[in-house]
Structures are given as C-alpha cells and as structure tokens.
Scaffold this motif. Structure first.
Motif, mmCIF file in Angstrom:
data_model
loop_
_atom_site.group_PDB
_atom_site.id
_atom_site.type_symbol
_atom_site.label_atom_id
_atom_site.label_comp_id
_atom_site.label_asym_id
_atom_site.label_seq_id
_atom_site.Cartn_x
_atom_site.Cartn_y
_atom_site.Cartn_z
ATOM 1 N N THR A 106 -12.076 -25.297 -21.464
ATOM 2 C CA THR A 106 -10.945 -24.457 -21.858
ATOM 3 C C THR A 106 -11.425 -23.107 -22.389
ATOM 4 O O THR A 106 -12.631 -22.863 -22.516
ATOM 5 N N ALA A 107 -10.452 -22.280 -22.765
ATOM 6 C CA ALA A 107 -10.768 -21.000 -23.389
ATOM 7 C C ALA A 107 -11.582 -21.227 -24.658
ATOM 8 O O ALA A 107 -12.554 -20.501 -24.922
ATOM 9 N N TYR A 108 -11.195 -22.206 -25.433
ATOM 10 C CA TYR A 108 -11.914 -22.470 -26.675
ATOM 11 C C TYR A 108 -13.348 -22.922 -26.394
ATOM 12 O O TYR A 108 -14.264 -22.582 -27.136
ATOM 13 N N ASP A 109 -13.568 -23.664 -25.317
ATOM 14 C CA ASP A 109 -14.931 -24.075 -24.953
ATOM 15 C C ASP A 109 -15.792 -22.860 -24.635
ATOM 16 O O ASP A 109 -16.954 -22.782 -25.054
ATOM 17 N N ALA A 110 -15.253 -21.928 -23.880
ATOM 18 C CA ALA A 110 -15.995 -20.697 -23.580
ATOM 19 C C ALA A 110 -16.270 -19.929 -24.867
ATOM 20 O O ALA A 110 -17.379 -19.435 -25.091
ATOM 21 N N PHE A 111 -15.273 -19.851 -25.741
ATOM 22 C CA PHE A 111 -15.423 -19.133 -27.003
ATOM 23 C C PHE A 111 -16.527 -19.764 -27.850
ATOM 24 O O PHE A 111 -17.343 -19.049 -28.453
ATOM 25 N N LYS A 112 -16.583 -21.108 -27.902
ATOM 26 C CA LYS A 112 -17.628 -21.799 -28.672
ATOM 27 C C LYS A 112 -19.014 -21.501 -28.102
ATOM 28 O O LYS A 112 -19.975 -21.368 -28.863
ATOM 29 N N LEU A 113 -19.113 -21.404 -26.772
ATOM 30 C CA LEU A 113 -20.407 -21.048 -26.171
ATOM 31 C C LEU A 113 -20.867 -19.683 -26.662
ATOM 32 O O LEU A 113 -22.038 -19.487 -26.997
ATOM 33 N N TRP A 114 -19.959 -18.728 -26.695
ATOM 34 C CA TRP A 114 -20.316 -17.373 -27.149
ATOM 35 C C TRP A 114 -20.682 -17.360 -28.628
ATOM 36 O O TRP A 114 -21.612 -16.670 -29.030
ATOM 37 N N LEU A 115 -19.964 -18.126 -29.431
ATOM 38 C CA LEU A 115 -20.276 -18.162 -30.865
ATOM 39 C C LEU A 115 -21.651 -18.774 -31.127
ATOM 40 O O LEU A 115 -22.311 -18.419 -32.104
ATOM 41 N N ALA A 116 -22.081 -19.678 -30.265
ATOM 42 C CA ALA A 116 -23.384 -20.331 -30.435
ATOM 43 C C ALA A 116 -24.550 -19.446 -30.002
ATOM 44 O O ALA A 116 -25.699 -19.755 -30.291
ATOM 45 N N SER A 117 -24.268 -18.347 -29.333
ATOM 46 C CA SER A 117 -25.307 -17.441 -28.849
ATOM 47 C C SER A 117 -25.341 -16.189 -29.724
ATOM 48 O O SER A 117 -24.339 -15.459 -29.789
ATOM 49 N N PRO A 118 -26.469 -15.907 -30.392
ATOM 50 C CA PRO A 118 -26.522 -14.732 -31.276
ATOM 51 C C PRO A 118 -26.166 -13.410 -30.577
ATOM 52 O O PRO A 118 -25.444 -12.594 -31.150
#
Length: 157
Positions: A106-118
């Motif tokens: 989902t959108a939130y899954d993509a968002f979590k990926l970005w948050l996990a990457s500095p």
C-alpha cells in the motif's frame, strides 16, 4: 432603472470574485486513490514533525506520471535526469527532490520503506517543500503485481 442594473451587475461581479477566492481547491487525487492515501500519510507525518504540509500540483503530477510510465517500461528504479524533468514540467524552482519505490504493498508500505532509508527520509524531512506530484502506477514489476511510486517535491523560489 439604470442605477439598479448597475448595482445588480456589481453585486454579481462581487459574488463571483468571492467564490473564486474562497472556493475550495479542486481535488488533485481521487478520494481513496493510492495517491490520495500517500498524500494523506505524507502530510500527517509532516505535521507530526512540525513541517509544512505539501499541496499537489498538476504539472508535478504529470511529471510523476511520465516518469512512473518510463520506470515500468525500464523495470528499473532510477532518478534519471530529474532536474531537467522538473524544469520541463514545472519550471524553475528553489529546490526539488524525489523518492521512488516499487512495492506490491500500500501507500503506507511505500512510505515506511522511505522512512527506513536515511537518504529518502532526508527528502521527506526537508522543511521547505511547498508542492508535490504523486503517481502510483499499477503494473507487473519483475513478474509481481505491484505499484511504482514516484513522488516529486519542489520548493517555490
């Protein structure tokens, strides 16, 4: 009689101007679309971190759609000539940034990926962003049903 018509004319013009100024902006994304959810999550995050919210911009949406189509064709995530693409679709800006993802989630899954990457989080956390363009293109990504996410940010000069 002429004075009444003139007064009526000015009242109508005044009402039309007021409607144009105070009318809510047209929705940039369909309600409950993947792009709508991502914008919602992005602005919730930005508000929670005392950052300004971002507003969708039609030209940036076109840039994101253009690039997501190209990424699906390539089956490879890359930013390419990002500055030139933003200049071509949006025009000059003070700063620009982009995050990309390909995920079956989902959108939130993509968002979590970005948050996990500095490096991606740095883009999301930039305080100056004003406008955003988002595309979430459903596709077959390396044989799996997925979405390619392109989010383009700009800071107006």
């Amino acid at each position: 009689m002429f004075a009444r018509l003139l007064l009526l004319f000015f009242v109508v013009v005044l009402v039309l101007v007021a409607l144009a100024i105070f009318a809510p902006p047209a929705r940039a994304y369909k309600y409950h679309s993947p792009e709508w959810y991502l914008l919602r999550d992005l602005n919730r995050y930005r508000r929670a971190h005392d950052l300004s919210t971002v507003r969708p911009h039609g030209d940036l949406n076109r840039a994101a759609r253009h690039w997501s189509a190209r990424l699906v064709e390539l089956q490879f995530l890359r930013h390419g000539k990002f500055a030139g693409r933003i200049e071509r679709f949006y025009g000059p800006c003070g700063a620009a940034g982009e995050v990309l993802a390909a995920t079956p989630g989902t959108a939130y899954d993509a968002f979590k990926l970005w948050l996990a990457s500095p490096s991606h989080r740095e883009v999301l956390d930039f305080p100056g962003w004003d406008r955003v363009g988002i595309d979430a293109r459903f596709c077959s990504w390396r044989g799996l049903p997925s979405r390619v996410w392109v989010v383009d940010f700009v800071k107006d000069p």
